[in-house]
Design an enzyme around this catalytic site. Structure first.
Site, PDB file in Angstrom:
ATOM      1  N   GLN A  74       0.847  -1.195   0.000  1.00 45.61           N
ATOM      2  CA  GLN A  74       0.000   0.000   0.000  1.00 45.61           C
ATOM      3  C   GLN A  74       0.884   1.246   0.000  1.00 45.61           C
ATOM      4  O   GLN A  74       1.989   1.209   0.550  1.00 45.61           O
ATOM      5  CB  GLN A  74      -0.893   0.012   1.242  1.00 45.61           C
ATOM      6  CG  GLN A  74      -1.952  -1.076   1.240  1.00 45.61           C
ATOM      7  CD  GLN A  74      -2.744  -1.081   2.554  1.00 45.61           C
ATOM      8  OE1 GLN A  74      -3.226  -0.058   3.007  1.00 45.61           O
ATOM      9  NE2 GLN A  74      -2.838  -2.246   3.168  1.00 45.61           N
TER      10      GLN A  74
HETATM   11  N1  LIG Z   1      -5.947 -15.708  -9.479  1.00 49.23           N
HETATM   12  C1  LIG Z   1      -4.903 -15.483  -8.701  1.00 49.23           C
HETATM   13  N2  LIG Z   1      -5.050 -14.738  -7.592  1.00 49.23           N
HETATM   14  C2  LIG Z   1      -3.963 -14.531  -6.820  1.00 49.23           C
HETATM   15  C3  LIG Z   1      -2.695 -15.090  -7.123  1.00 49.23           C
HETATM   16  N3  LIG Z   1      -1.822 -14.696  -6.166  1.00 49.23           N
HETATM   17  C4  LIG Z   1      -2.519 -13.933  -5.304  1.00 49.23           C
HETATM   18  N4  LIG Z   1      -3.816 -13.827  -5.688  1.00 49.23           N
HETATM   19  C5  LIG Z   1      -4.885 -13.079  -5.010  1.00 49.23           C
HETATM   20  O1  LIG Z   1      -4.531 -11.711  -4.955  1.00 49.23           O
HETATM   21  C6  LIG Z   1      -5.000 -11.122  -3.748  1.00 49.23           C
HETATM   22  C7  LIG Z   1      -3.882 -10.379  -3.048  1.00 49.23           C
HETATM   23  O2  LIG Z   1      -2.889 -11.277  -2.598  1.00 49.23           O
HETATM   24  P1  LIG Z   1      -1.821 -10.876  -1.471  1.00 49.23           P
HETATM   25  O3  LIG Z   1      -0.808 -11.952  -1.455  1.00 49.23           O
HETATM   26  O4  LIG Z   1      -2.499 -10.558  -0.205  1.00 49.23           O
HETATM   27  O5  LIG Z   1      -1.224  -9.517  -2.085  1.00 49.23           O
HETATM   28  P2  LIG Z   1      -0.010  -8.638  -1.521  1.00 49.23           P
HETATM   29  O6  LIG Z   1       0.843  -8.315  -2.689  1.00 49.23           O
HETATM   30  O7  LIG Z   1       0.641  -9.334  -0.384  1.00 49.23           O
HETATM   31  O8  LIG Z   1      -0.754  -7.309  -1.027  1.00 49.23           O
HETATM   32  P3  LIG Z   1      -0.235  -6.277   0.121  1.00 49.23           P
HETATM   33  O9  LIG Z   1       0.098  -7.069   1.321  1.00 49.23           O
HETATM   34  O10 LIG Z   1      -1.359  -5.316   0.363  1.00 49.23           O
HETATM   35  O11 LIG Z   1       0.942  -5.561  -0.451  1.00 49.23           O
HETATM   36  C8  LIG Z   1      -5.618 -12.255  -2.916  1.00 49.23           C
HETATM   37  O12 LIG Z   1      -7.018 -12.205  -3.068  1.00 49.23           O
HETATM   38  C9  LIG Z   1      -5.064 -13.508  -3.554  1.00 49.23           C
HETATM   39  O13 LIG Z   1      -5.936 -14.584  -3.434  1.00 49.23           O
HETATM   40  C10 LIG Z   1      -2.570 -15.900  -8.303  1.00 49.23           C
HETATM   41  O14 LIG Z   1      -1.528 -16.432  -8.664  1.00 49.23           O
HETATM   42  N5  LIG Z   1      -3.715 -16.050  -9.042  1.00 49.23           N
END
Ligand SMILES: Nc1nc2c(ncn2[C@@H]2O[C@H](COP(=O)(O)OP(=O)(O)OP(=O)(O)O)[C@@H](O)[C@H]2O)c(=O)[nH]1
Ligand SMILES: [Mg+2]
Length: 162
Positions: free
Chosen positions: A51
């Site tokens: 974020q």
């Molecule tokens: N379809 C799909 N969805 C994914 C994949 N990897 C993550 N997601 C989805 O993307 C969303 C965000 O995933 P996070 O891992 O929480 O993202 P982040 O990058 O850690 O986000 P921040 O912690 O806010 O920086 C979730 O709803 C996951 O289920 C993927 O390979 N395929």
């Protein structure tokens, strides 16, 4: 491990460290650390919140690391411009000069997305110099191409031991 919010960093780190993929992750507040094991190598990975309010911390967490992973949601085409700006701004930091960069186009399981070549252009990866830059398409959800990510990481970990 850097990248905009919702790119999938936390999901990817969970899967790489042997856990299950979960849909309902919550946005990372600050950072989270996990160890990734491959053969006899143990790699310490920091997954930093994406974020806007956490982005000023990115540089501090990256100082002295063996490698930087920048994760991008390749299905969120509207956010590619912002991803490119954040990537270039972190790569311009003098303290991070020379650290190898692996860009991961995540969510390759989704229908509407950019290809790896389009991602390379959209992020202007050819405009990043003074370091080694690689780019892979992956899916944390379907565990696509994660072996390549592990091999890349192990190679960078070994390079520093020499
Ligand atoms: N379809 C799909 N969805 C994914 C994949 N990897 C993550 N997601 C989805 O993307 C969303 C965000 O995933 P996070 O891992 O929480 O993202 P982040 O990058 O850690 O986000 P921040 O912690 O806010 O920086 C979730 O709803 C996951 O289920 C993927 O390979 N395929
Ligand atoms: Mg997260």
């Amino acid at each position: 491990m850097l990248g905009l919010q919702n790119a999938g960093k936390t999901c990817l780190l969970n899967v790489l460290s042997g856990g299950d993929f979960t849909y309902d992750t919550i946005p990372t507040i600050g950072f989270n650390m996990k160890r990734v094991q491959k053969n006899n190598v143990s790699i310490k990975c920091w997954d930093i919140g994406g974020q806007p309010r956490f982005r000023p911390m990115w540089e501090r967490y990256c100082r002295g690391v063996n490698a930087i992973l920048f994760v991008v949601d390749i299905a969120d085409i509207e956010k590619l411009q912002a991803a490119r700006e954040e990537l270039h701004s972190i790569m311009e930091q003098e303290s991070l000069e020379g650290i190898p960069l692996l860009v991961l186009g995540n969510k390759s399981d989704l229908q509407v997305k950019v290809s790896v070549d389009e991602l390379i252009d959209a992020l202007d990866l050819k405009g990043i110099d003074h370091r080694e830059v690689s780019c892979y398409g992956i899916s944390a959800k379907e565990e696509t191409n994660l072996e390549a990510v592990l091999s890349w990481l192990v190679k960078r970990a070994n390079e520093l031991q020499r």
